[in-house]
Design an enzyme around this catalytic site. Sequence first.
Site, short mmCIF file in Angstrom:
data_model
loop_
_atom_site.label_atom_id
_atom_site.label_comp_id
_atom_site.label_asym_id
_atom_site.label_seq_id
_atom_site.Cartn_x
_atom_site.Cartn_y
_atom_site.Cartn_z
N LYS A 192 46.69 38.49 39.47
CA LYS A 192 46.36 39.82 38.93
C LYS A 192 47.64 40.66 38.75
O LYS A 192 48.70 40.28 39.22
CB LYS A 192 45.37 40.53 39.86
CG LYS A 192 44.08 39.75 40.09
CD LYS A 192 43.21 39.64 38.84
CE LYS A 192 42.27 38.48 38.88
NZ LYS A 192 41.01 38.69 39.53
C1 PLP Z 1 39.67 38.28 39.96
C2 PLP Z 1 38.39 38.89 39.56
C3 PLP Z 1 37.31 39.06 40.45
C4 PLP Z 1 37.34 38.54 41.86
O1 PLP Z 1 38.41 39.00 42.60
P1 PLP Z 1 38.73 38.35 44.04
O2 PLP Z 1 39.72 39.31 44.63
O3 PLP Z 1 39.29 37.00 43.80
O4 PLP Z 1 37.45 38.31 44.81
C5 PLP Z 1 36.17 39.68 39.99
N1 PLP Z 1 36.06 40.12 38.73
C6 PLP Z 1 37.06 39.97 37.85
C7 PLP Z 1 36.90 40.49 36.45
C8 PLP Z 1 38.23 39.33 38.22
O5 PLP Z 1 39.22 39.15 37.32
#
Ligand code: PLP
Length: 381
Positions: A192
Amino acid sequence: MSDWRIPLCEPDLGAEEEAAVLRVLRRKWLSMGPEVEAFEREFADFLGVKHAIALANATAALHLAYVALEIAPGDEIIQPALNFVAAANMTVAVGAKPVFADIVALEEPTLDPAEVERCITPRTKAIVAMHYAGYPCRMGQLAAICQRYHLALVEDACHAVGARYDAADGEVVSGMLGAIGDIGSFSFFSNKNMAVGEGGMAVTNRDDLAAKVRLSRSHGMTSLTWDRHKGHASSYEVILNGFNYRLDELRAALGRCQLQKLPLNNERRRRLVAHYRQRFNELPNWRVPFVDGRESACHLMVAVAPDAQSRQRALEALGQDRVQTSLHYPCVADFSAMSRWCNQSLDKTRAFQRRAITLPLFPSMKEDDVDRIVSVIARGR
Ligand SMILES: *Cc1c(COP(=O)(O)O)cnc(C)c1O
């Protein structure tokens, strides 16, 4: 680590992060404490939101959002099928039913407010807005629907840290993404815009929701280990049935560094996406969704091929050139674990899934890399 010539993403980790981790190790306090508190305060200030609650990941943030909103068995949550599976899985986890609504268009792959309105039933409790690739959903229209039908608005803002929504003509809703609806979720997973490994944040301006999320994060206990360590409390009561969704100090310290770097890194992402857009103008039938990236966190660089065959040729050509690609996302409604629910027509979501391709994008990437990638696609046509 890999033999990709150009990987899909690469976290920006350097001397600041090394120093932050050492600082925590030397303090010898690893579980939720002063770094988490500071990270929450700094994150809330950055978004201009009243409460930020650090969590183990964004899936936990979505789970606790639904719990705090008291979404119960039999309730329905309207959400995009073009999403990571977490929002839908957590819907099922609280016993509710995911109702998948289609996207606006291939050029605007976010929740279509008209489709959302068609999906509303007396059991509908909430809408999940996911800001695809970092670009805002039609928040003015979605917020108006929520107000009219007394629904909660949850923002899955995992792609959109640092992005804004500015009111369209005649609208009043605006602000930082994640902080507009009743409650928002962010992820700090490795790929991210802010990366700590595993981590997340729930944000809200509502005191009632913040209090419930805080309690549910740590077993429903009225005092925390850190409070007891500081001598503030020697015992505790459990006032609701919670979870253990805490973030630890090492990751909070990394998160603070990543937040410092975010504005510049997002600016760099925007510039790279602008360059991609310019180069894609040379490929007449290819589209880059959304108009421009000014308000976006530019988490993903996604292009839409003229058809599935062209997409396949591009994937193969890029693979041969050792350029890593991905697909965001397979249609959530079509997973076998979701097949219990029958849904609205998702024609645009499914067309997007057949034609979209996610290309490399990360702050240290070079304009030359963008040129190379688009040339490979052009040659593969
Ligand atoms: C990465 C992501 C998640 C989940 O995030 P985690 O921290 O891995 O639980 C949920 N929704 C979207 C759109 C994502 O990109």
